[in-house]
Motif scaffolding. Structure first.
Motif, PDB file in Angstrom:
ATOM      1  N   HIS A  72      13.146  -4.988  -8.140  1.00  9.94           N
ATOM      2  CA  HIS A  72      11.710  -4.786  -7.910  1.00  9.94           C
ATOM      3  C   HIS A  72      11.425  -4.457  -6.442  1.00  9.94           C
ATOM      4  O   HIS A  72      10.614  -3.586  -6.137  1.00  9.94           O
ATOM      5  CB  HIS A  72      10.907  -6.013  -8.366  1.00  9.94           C
ATOM      6  N   LEU A  73      12.108  -5.166  -5.541  1.00  9.83           N
ATOM      7  CA  LEU A  73      11.847  -4.917  -4.116  1.00  9.83           C
ATOM      8  C   LEU A  73      12.353  -3.539  -3.698  1.00  9.83           C
ATOM      9  O   LEU A  73      11.742  -2.876  -2.852  1.00  9.83           O
ATOM     10  CB  LEU A  73      12.470  -6.025  -3.257  1.00  9.83           C
ATOM     11  N   GLN A  75      12.360  -0.843  -5.601  1.00 10.85           N
ATOM     12  CA  GLN A  75      11.361   0.142  -6.062  1.00 10.85           C
ATOM     13  C   GLN A  75      10.105   0.064  -5.198  1.00 10.85           C
ATOM     14  O   GLN A  75       9.470   1.077  -4.900  1.00 10.85           O
ATOM     15  CB  GLN A  75      11.014  -0.076  -7.546  1.00 10.85           C
ATOM     16  N   CYS A  76       9.765  -1.153  -4.796  1.00 10.00           N
ATOM     17  CA  CYS A  76       8.604  -1.354  -3.910  1.00 10.00           C
ATOM     18  C   CYS A  76       8.838  -0.610  -2.593  1.00 10.00           C
ATOM     19  O   CYS A  76       7.968   0.125  -2.109  1.00 10.00           O
ATOM     20  CB  CYS A  76       8.416  -2.858  -3.688  1.00 10.00           C
ATOM     21  N   ASP A  77      10.033  -0.777  -2.039  1.00  9.88           N
ATOM     22  CA  ASP A  77      10.404  -0.077  -0.794  1.00  9.88           C
ATOM     23  C   ASP A  77      10.288   1.423  -0.966  1.00  9.88           C
ATOM     24  O   ASP A  77       9.717   2.117  -0.125  1.00  9.88           O
ATOM     25  CB  ASP A  77      11.882  -0.364  -0.465  1.00  9.88           C
ATOM     26  N   LEU A  80       6.589   2.434  -1.250  1.00 11.87           N
ATOM     27  CA  LEU A  80       5.630   2.113  -0.182  1.00 11.87           C
ATOM     28  C   LEU A  80       6.199   2.271   1.225  1.00 11.87           C
ATOM     29  O   LEU A  80       5.558   1.844   2.193  1.00 11.87           O
ATOM     30  CB  LEU A  80       5.114   0.674  -0.358  1.00 11.87           C
ATOM     31  N   ALA A  86       2.973  -2.589   2.839  1.00  8.45           N
ATOM     32  CA  ALA A  86       4.190  -2.744   2.036  1.00  8.45           C
ATOM     33  C   ALA A  86       4.736  -4.180   2.079  1.00  8.45           C
ATOM     34  O   ALA A  86       5.129  -4.736   1.053  1.00  8.45           O
ATOM     35  CB  ALA A  86       5.257  -1.763   2.498  1.00  8.45           C
ATOM     36  N   ILE A  89       2.841  -6.609  -0.177  1.00 11.68           N
ATOM     37  CA  ILE A  89       3.147  -6.448  -1.607  1.00 11.68           C
ATOM     38  C   ILE A  89       4.530  -7.030  -1.903  1.00 11.68           C
ATOM     39  O   ILE A  89       4.726  -7.742  -2.889  1.00 11.68           O
ATOM     40  CB  ILE A  89       3.107  -4.952  -2.029  1.00 11.68           C
ATOM     41  N   ALA A  90       5.485  -6.739  -1.023  1.00 10.88           N
ATOM     42  CA  ALA A  90       6.843  -7.278  -1.217  1.00 10.88           C
ATOM     43  C   ALA A  90       6.795  -8.802  -1.251  1.00 10.88           C
ATOM     44  O   ALA A  90       7.468  -9.436  -2.073  1.00 10.88           O
ATOM     45  CB  ALA A  90       7.768  -6.774  -0.107  1.00 10.88           C
ATOM     46  N   LEU A  93       5.367  -9.962  -4.607  1.00 11.40           N
ATOM     47  CA  LEU A  93       6.368  -9.863  -5.676  1.00 11.40           C
ATOM     48  C   LEU A  93       7.397 -10.979  -5.517  1.00 11.40           C
ATOM     49  O   LEU A  93       7.761 -11.659  -6.479  1.00 11.40           O
ATOM     50  CB  LEU A  93       7.073  -8.504  -5.629  1.00 11.40           C
ATOM     51  N   LEU A 132       2.831  -3.924  -8.607  1.00  9.14           N
ATOM     52  CA  LEU A 132       3.565  -2.811  -8.000  1.00  9.14           C
ATOM     53  C   LEU A 132       2.880  -1.473  -8.297  1.00  9.14           C
ATOM     54  O   LEU A 132       2.737  -0.614  -7.411  1.00  9.14           O
ATOM     55  CB  LEU A 132       5.000  -2.821  -8.537  1.00  9.14           C
ATOM     56  N   ALA A 136       1.321   1.338  -5.742  1.00 12.60           N
ATOM     57  CA  ALA A 136       1.810   2.720  -5.761  1.00 12.60           C
ATOM     58  C   ALA A 136       0.655   3.698  -6.009  1.00 12.60           C
ATOM     59  O   ALA A 136       0.581   4.750  -5.373  1.00 12.60           O
ATOM     60  CB  ALA A 136       2.869   2.878  -6.852  1.00 12.60           C
TER      61      ALA A 136
END
Ligand code: ASP
Ligand code: MG
Length: 259
Positions: A72-73, A75-77, A80, A86, A89-90, A93, A132, A136
């Protein structure tokens, strides 16, 4: 107004989430409400974590949690990178994974897995994906707003296969989703998850329940359409994994489709 639901593969990674953002951007004029599944494969993994933990295999469960966190992190990276929000949000999560680890430890101590705790864990996939996806969408210039699906999808307390309460859902959808639409924004919520009427206890609608969530919201608000976005072109004459020559069916009646 329309409801657009994106399944697990359609929000499976950063590239898929970006495609979903483009699809929603193209529908802005129709006032979309967006419902998302967990990132593909996440719910299966979460259920495995719960079972492992309750069986006393805590190390294995915690390892699987860290793998899910990393996914998940990452995809977040990817979605974002360079965004000033960013890190926040990280962290959001990551906090959910900390909660998951505590739940796994509790199950490991109790050695018992109830349907209620199973739902608490299974629901995390959509809690994560919806946060997430909102981040996005905002990054893609969409005016998205996160809505906690559990405040809208009111159910009874039959954990793991909860029965939606249509009147309560209709009331909550009017109260929580309509003002966002009226403000010209795009509500985004996780599918599959809800809460037991009169409580804040998390429930789920049963596996594959995100399509159902989308339909319930569409019905509650009398949407013009409910669109189910997935990674196949439509209904095929057979399972293409088994029959490579399976062909796309142009038109099909409900009975035949369900068969
Ligand atoms: N994530 C849930 C599942 O895998 C719900 C859904 O995707 O429809 O069953
Ligand atoms: Mg599905």
């Amino acid at each position: 107004m329309i409801v657009c639901k994106f399944g697990g593969t359609s929000v499976g990674d950063a590239a898929a989430i970006s495609r979903a953002a483009a699809i929603v951007a193209g529908r802005r004029a129709r006032q979309p409400i967006v419902v998302v599944s967990a990132l593909g494969g996440t719910t299966n993994e979460l259920l495995r974590v719960a079972e492992q933990a309750a069986k006393g295999q805590l190390i294995g469960a915690l390892r699987a949690i860290e793998a899910l966190r990393d996914r998940h992190l990452a995809q977040c990276d990817a979605l974002l990178a360079g965004d000033p929000g960013a890190a926040e949000i990280a962290n959001e999560l990551s906090a959910m994974f900390d909660e998951l680890a505590s739940l796994a430890e509790a199950l490991n101590t109790l050695g018992d897995l109830t349907p209620r705790s199973l739902d608490a864990i299974a629901s995390l996939g959509e809690q994560l994906s919806s946060v997430l996806v909102v981040a996005a969408f905002l990054r893609h210039g969409l005016d998205a707003e996160h809505v906690d699906a559990r405040q809208v999808l009111i159910t009874d307390n039959r954990f793991t296969c909860a029965e939606p309460q249509a009147e309560a859902i209709s009331e909550a959808a009017q109260r929580l989703l309509m003002p966002i639409l009226r403000a010209g924004r795009i509500p985004v919520l996780g599918g599959f998850i809800g809460s037991a009427q009169g409580t804040t206890i998390t429930t789920t609608l049963g596996r594959g329940g995100s399509d159902y969530s989308a339909s319930l919201i569409g019905a509650a608000l009398q949407a013009d359409a409910v669109e189910i976005w997935t990674d196949v072109d439509g209904m095929l004459t057979a399972d293409p994994r088994v029959v490579p020559g399976a062909r796309l069916v142009q038109r099909i009646v409900f009975d035949e489709a369900s068969e």
